[in-house]
Write a protein that holds these residues in place. Structure first.
Motif, mmCIF file in Angstrom:
data_model
loop_
_atom_site.group_PDB
_atom_site.id
_atom_site.type_symbol
_atom_site.label_atom_id
_atom_site.label_comp_id
_atom_site.label_asym_id
_atom_site.label_seq_id
_atom_site.Cartn_x
_atom_site.Cartn_y
_atom_site.Cartn_z
ATOM 1 N N GLY B 230 14.405 -9.196 0.309
ATOM 2 C CA GLY B 230 13.520 -10.325 0.573
ATOM 3 C C GLY B 230 13.211 -11.193 -0.631
ATOM 4 O O GLY B 230 12.459 -12.167 -0.519
ATOM 5 N N PRO B 274 -1.807 4.662 0.917
ATOM 6 C CA PRO B 274 -0.358 4.883 1.047
ATOM 7 C C PRO B 274 0.441 3.752 0.380
ATOM 8 O O PRO B 274 0.089 2.585 0.528
ATOM 9 C CB PRO B 274 -0.132 4.888 2.553
ATOM 10 C CG PRO B 274 -1.442 5.271 3.134
ATOM 11 C CD PRO B 274 -2.486 4.728 2.208
ATOM 12 N N TYR B 275 1.481 4.126 -0.358
ATOM 13 C CA TYR B 275 2.192 3.123 -1.162
ATOM 14 C C TYR B 275 2.838 2.042 -0.314
ATOM 15 O O TYR B 275 3.074 0.929 -0.783
ATOM 16 C CB TYR B 275 3.235 3.796 -2.064
ATOM 17 C CG TYR B 275 4.424 4.349 -1.329
ATOM 18 C CD1 TYR B 275 4.439 5.651 -0.855
ATOM 19 C CD2 TYR B 275 5.558 3.571 -1.110
ATOM 20 C CE1 TYR B 275 5.515 6.157 -0.172
ATOM 21 C CE2 TYR B 275 6.653 4.073 -0.431
ATOM 22 C CZ TYR B 275 6.627 5.359 0.036
ATOM 23 O OH TYR B 275 7.697 5.852 0.716
ATOM 24 N N GLN B 276 3.122 2.366 0.970
ATOM 25 C CA GLN B 276 3.754 1.341 1.826
ATOM 26 C C GLN B 276 2.881 0.092 1.942
ATOM 27 O O GLN B 276 3.396 -1.012 2.076
ATOM 28 C CB GLN B 276 4.011 1.895 3.232
ATOM 29 C CG GLN B 276 5.140 2.896 3.300
ATOM 30 C CD GLN B 276 4.631 4.324 3.153
ATOM 31 O OE1 GLN B 276 3.485 4.560 2.771
ATOM 32 N NE2 GLN B 276 5.497 5.287 3.456
ATOM 33 N N PHE B 277 1.568 0.286 1.880
ATOM 34 C CA PHE B 277 0.681 -0.880 1.995
ATOM 35 C C PHE B 277 0.785 -1.756 0.748
ATOM 36 O O PHE B 277 0.674 -2.970 0.823
ATOM 37 C CB PHE B 277 -0.756 -0.432 2.249
ATOM 38 C CG PHE B 277 -0.939 0.133 3.632
ATOM 39 C CD1 PHE B 277 -1.078 -0.714 4.714
ATOM 40 C CD2 PHE B 277 -0.922 1.498 3.850
ATOM 41 C CE1 PHE B 277 -1.208 -0.212 5.997
ATOM 42 C CE2 PHE B 277 -1.051 2.012 5.130
ATOM 43 C CZ PHE B 277 -1.190 1.159 6.206
ATOM 44 N N LEU B 279 3.582 -1.995 -0.928
ATOM 45 C CA LEU B 279 4.893 -2.644 -0.818
ATOM 46 C C LEU B 279 4.839 -3.888 0.072
ATOM 47 O O LEU B 279 5.641 -4.801 -0.068
ATOM 48 C CB LEU B 279 5.924 -1.655 -0.265
ATOM 49 C CG LEU B 279 6.358 -0.564 -1.238
ATOM 50 C CD1 LEU B 279 7.233 0.467 -0.537
ATOM 51 C CD2 LEU B 279 7.127 -1.165 -2.414
ATOM 52 N N MET B 280 3.880 -3.901 1.011
ATOM 53 C CA MET B 280 3.754 -5.068 1.894
ATOM 54 C C MET B 280 3.196 -6.285 1.165
ATOM 55 O O MET B 280 3.360 -7.411 1.626
ATOM 56 C CB MET B 280 2.782 -4.758 3.040
ATOM 57 C CG MET B 280 3.220 -3.731 4.028
ATOM 58 S SD MET B 280 1.823 -3.462 5.168
ATOM 59 C CE MET B 280 2.384 -2.004 6.025
ATOM 60 N N TYR B 283 4.956 -9.769 0.579
ATOM 61 C CA TYR B 283 5.318 -10.458 1.822
ATOM 62 C C TYR B 283 4.075 -11.049 2.492
ATOM 63 O O TYR B 283 4.095 -12.170 2.995
ATOM 64 C CB TYR B 283 6.035 -9.487 2.770
ATOM 65 C CG TYR B 283 7.170 -8.772 2.083
ATOM 66 C CD1 TYR B 283 8.297 -9.471 1.667
ATOM 67 C CD2 TYR B 283 7.103 -7.418 1.787
ATOM 68 C CE1 TYR B 283 9.329 -8.836 1.003
ATOM 69 C CE2 TYR B 283 8.128 -6.768 1.129
ATOM 70 C CZ TYR B 283 9.236 -7.487 0.731
ATOM 71 O OH TYR B 283 10.247 -6.857 0.068
ATOM 72 N N VAL B 284 2.990 -10.276 2.490
ATOM 73 C CA VAL B 284 1.739 -10.790 3.058
ATOM 74 C C VAL B 284 1.249 -11.968 2.214
ATOM 75 O O VAL B 284 0.834 -13.005 2.746
ATOM 76 C CB VAL B 284 0.674 -9.673 3.108
ATOM 77 C CG1 VAL B 284 -0.652 -10.230 3.594
ATOM 78 C CG2 VAL B 284 1.136 -8.536 4.013
ATOM 79 N N SER B 286 2.956 -14.023 0.525
ATOM 80 C CA SER B 286 3.762 -15.233 0.704
ATOM 81 C C SER B 286 3.247 -16.044 1.890
ATOM 82 O O SER B 286 3.166 -17.269 1.817
ATOM 83 C CB SER B 286 5.238 -14.864 0.897
ATOM 84 O OG SER B 286 5.424 -14.229 2.132
#
Lengths: 356, 310
Positions: B230, B274-277, B279-280, B283-284, B286
């Motif tokens: 991305g 959690p690390y996934q949040f 990583l978002m 993108y959020v 942007s």
């Protein structure tokens, strides 16, 4: 001098010739690719087609592989007809599968005739909401839909990754597999042909194709979709609420994408995991575009691509060619089809300059 | 959360962010020039991915980061040529072309990588070293962040004023902007719009390819499918949020890079979110940026409008 003019209408014959040419060029380039990778072109293609169409079982299996592509392809057709360039089919499919799974957690021992429709409905709502979010961002804040859909694709995939990698939905004792526990029997889509897992999702896909075609061709909403693509200003002057139309288009597109997630998770794999869904939304974009943004065109393209997808596994066993040949081939075909569909719109005439 | 705010970690986040920014900045500057010439190139992600793979193959084969960078630039230019042929020559819709090209790049790189690796393990290499600038690198805090970076990071940062001056002060820059603002005017002066649009695409895609090469050489020791993750799209957002101006575009790029770096560090430090949040976040952000910054005054008038000669 050479004069290039736009044709008003493109005849069927010209279109068929152009598309056939694109198909031939696509296959030629794919052959070149196989040859460059050092494998045998003939062996590769014959294994590919045998895996796709070689037996009755192979053909049925191809229909199973085509099912999600029909849905994501139709989702593309609906959005792109309105010139809303959503590439959120991937994320909406994930959202659909996740919403469907979420619903199943509350359905317990409900009989299949109740559970499956509820799951399908929940999935469609989930996909539609995600689609509508991008539609709303577009009409309210002028956020380009390509960008919002791309970004939300990443967000949703990370969210699923959280849920499955140690999060609340992770199957006990299998954190490293990133998947949920196996679904109970009453949540699974009923099968039409049980040996190959051809499930009712395929029938739904055919039904959806006919419905999309009917809506686009005969209903006022279908007219609005086409008008939104052709001339949004005229639509606005006609008194149509364009923001509302965008929302509905994205909702329908999202709901269709969600059905792709339902068919893969509840019809084939019987557990929610990310990697079985990855790419089906993007392939749906190719399917919709190669299908000429026509529901039946998309259906044909999806059947072809499903067959290729299915044959690619067989090919990778029989030859050294990796199954990744198929996505490469799909991309190549797409660019040739796009070029062909534009070239056919121009008439090239050579004539002597008349002014000077 | 508080672990992330310790001075050492903050420092480390900023240092890594400058590296991450380099990747997106190259692509964003390339896209900026391309868009100023009127081409709304949505194929940045695919172009970067091709640059990544080619850089990886050359690096794994020769071990030379210079050759790898040159090859990635070349690959980027080939991508630009394909996109140019479709948008400028055939006049296919710019969005459709970009989307199609990204799908092609995704499939092609996957196939190429898989058939290169075969059944074996993909070869890896050690990432390139930083080049501290003598003297300046010893300045407290800023020295580490700005002057102890990779060579390509310095080049990317210097490109910002260079491109700004090129667009504003040179004849060719003016002509490039004219192709995006008023192509008839160029035509009336007897200058070719197509030539300038092709040139902008070749230049922009070359920079994007170089960004991909830097991603491979500085951050990854081997290729994996869709490794660009991305960043090409974030580059496009940076151009829009930056209102088509180089300096503001760089500011947007830095926001994405810092958030990206934050996510990497959150994983390392072990935060309870959690690390996934994390990583978002880029993108959020942007989407958030596009909602907040609504000014489109710098958008070229004929951006994305295929030019038909009269």
């Amino acid at each position: 001098m050479i004069e290039i003019t736009r044709r008003q209408t493109v005849g069927y014959r010209a279109r068929i010739v152009a598309y056939l040419l694109a198909l031939v060029m696509g296959f030629a380039c794919t052959s070149l690719l196989i040859w460059l990778s050092g494998a045998s072109v003939m062996e590769g293609f014959s294994a590919l087609f045998e895996g796709a169409f070689g037996s009755e079982e192979a053909m049925l299996q191809s229909l199973v592989a085509a099912t999600p592509l029909i849905f994501t392809g139709l989702a593309t057709v609906i959005a792109y007809r309105a010139e809303i360039w959503s590439i959120g089919q991937e994320g909406q499919m994930f959202a659909g599968a996740m919403s469907g799974y979420f619903a199943s957690l509350y359905l317990g021992g409900a009989p299949m005739v109740v559970a499956v429709p509820v799951i399908i409905l929940a999935a469609m709502i989930g996909g539609a909401l995600l689609g509508m979010l991008c539609g709303w961002l577009k009409s309210r804040f002028a956020v380009n839909e390509i960008i919002s859909t791309v970004m939300l694709n990443y967000v949703i995939v990370y969210f699923l990754s959280y849920l499955l990698a140690g999060g609340p939905w992770t199957a006990e004792g299998s954190t490293s597999y990133h998947q949920t526990a196996l679904l109970a029997d009453n949540f699974r889509l009923p099968l039409i042909v049980s040996d190959v897992k051809l499930h009712i999702g395929f029938l739904l896909a055919i039904l959806a194709t006919v419905l999309c075609w009917g809506i686009l061709k005969f209903t006022p909403f279908g007219f609005e979709i086409r008008a939104l693509g052709a001339n949004p200003t005229a639509l606005r002057f006609k008194g149509v609420n364009v923001a509302r139309t965008i929302l509905i288009v994205m909702a329908v597109s999202g709901a269709l994408s969600a059905l792709a997630g339902v068919s893969e998770i509840f019809g084939v794999n019987y557990r929610l995991k990310g990697d079985v869904l990855t790419g089906l939304g993007f392939t749906g974009i190719i399917v919709g575009m190669i299908g000429g943004l026509n529901p039946f065109g998309a259906l044909i393209a999806a059947l072809l691509f499903g067959a290729l997808e299915n044959g690619s596994l067989y090919m990778s066993v029989l030859s050294d060619i990796p199954p990744a040949l198929v996505p490469a081939m799909q991309g190549i075909l797409l660019l040739f089809f796009l070029s062909a569909s534009v070239i056919v719109r121009y008439r090239v005439r050579i004539r002597r300059a008349s002014y000077v | 959360m508080s672990e992330l705010l310790s001075p050492e970690i903050l420092m480390s986040i900023m240092v890594a962010a400058m590296g991450g920014a380099t990747v997106i900045l190259f692509a964003a500057l390339g896209e900026l020039v391309t868009e100023r010439a009127g081409i709304w190139n949505m194929g940045v992600e695919g172009t970067m991915l091709v640059g990544c793979l080619v850089a990886y193959l050359v690096m794994a084969g020769t071990g030379s980061p210079i050759l790898a960078s040159i090859a990635a630039i070349g690959a980027g230019m080939v991508a630009g040529l394909i996109i140019g042929f479709m948008t400028v020559t055939l006049r296919v819709d710019h969005f459709v072309t970009g989307l199609g090209f990204n799908l092609l790049a995704s499939g092609l790189t996957l196939f190429w990588f898989r058939s290169y690796v075969g059944g074996g393990k993909p070869p890896s290499y050690s990432t390139i070293d930083t080049v501290p600038i003598p003297g300046l690198a010893d300045i407290p805090i800023l020295g580490q962040i700005l002057f102890n970076q990779h060579l390509l990071t310095y080049i990317a940062l210097l490109s910002v004023p260079v491109i700004a001056v090129f667009l504003r002060r040179t004849t060719f820059g003016l002509e490039t902007r004219a192709a995006g603002e008023n192509p008839q005017f160029l035509e009336a002066k007897g200058l070719s719009v197509a030539t300038r649009q092709y040139a902008a695409l070749l230049f922009g895609s070359a920079l994007t390819g170089l960004g991909g090469a830097f991603l491979m050489l500085a951050f990854a020791d081997q290729f994996r499918p869709d490794i660009s993750g991305g960043r090409g799209w974030l580059a496009i957002v940076a151009v829009i949020a930056g209102n088509w101006k180089p300096l503001r575009t760089m500011a947007a790029v830095l926001i994405f890079a810092i958030l990206d770096s934050l996510a990497v560090h959150a994983q390392g430090v072990g935060v309870d979110v959690p690390y996934q949040f994390f990583l978002m976040l880029p993108y959020v952000a942007s989407i958030g940026l596009l909602i907040l910054i609504r000014s489109r005054s710098g958008q070229p008038a004929k951006l994305g409008v295929p030019y038909l000669r009269h």
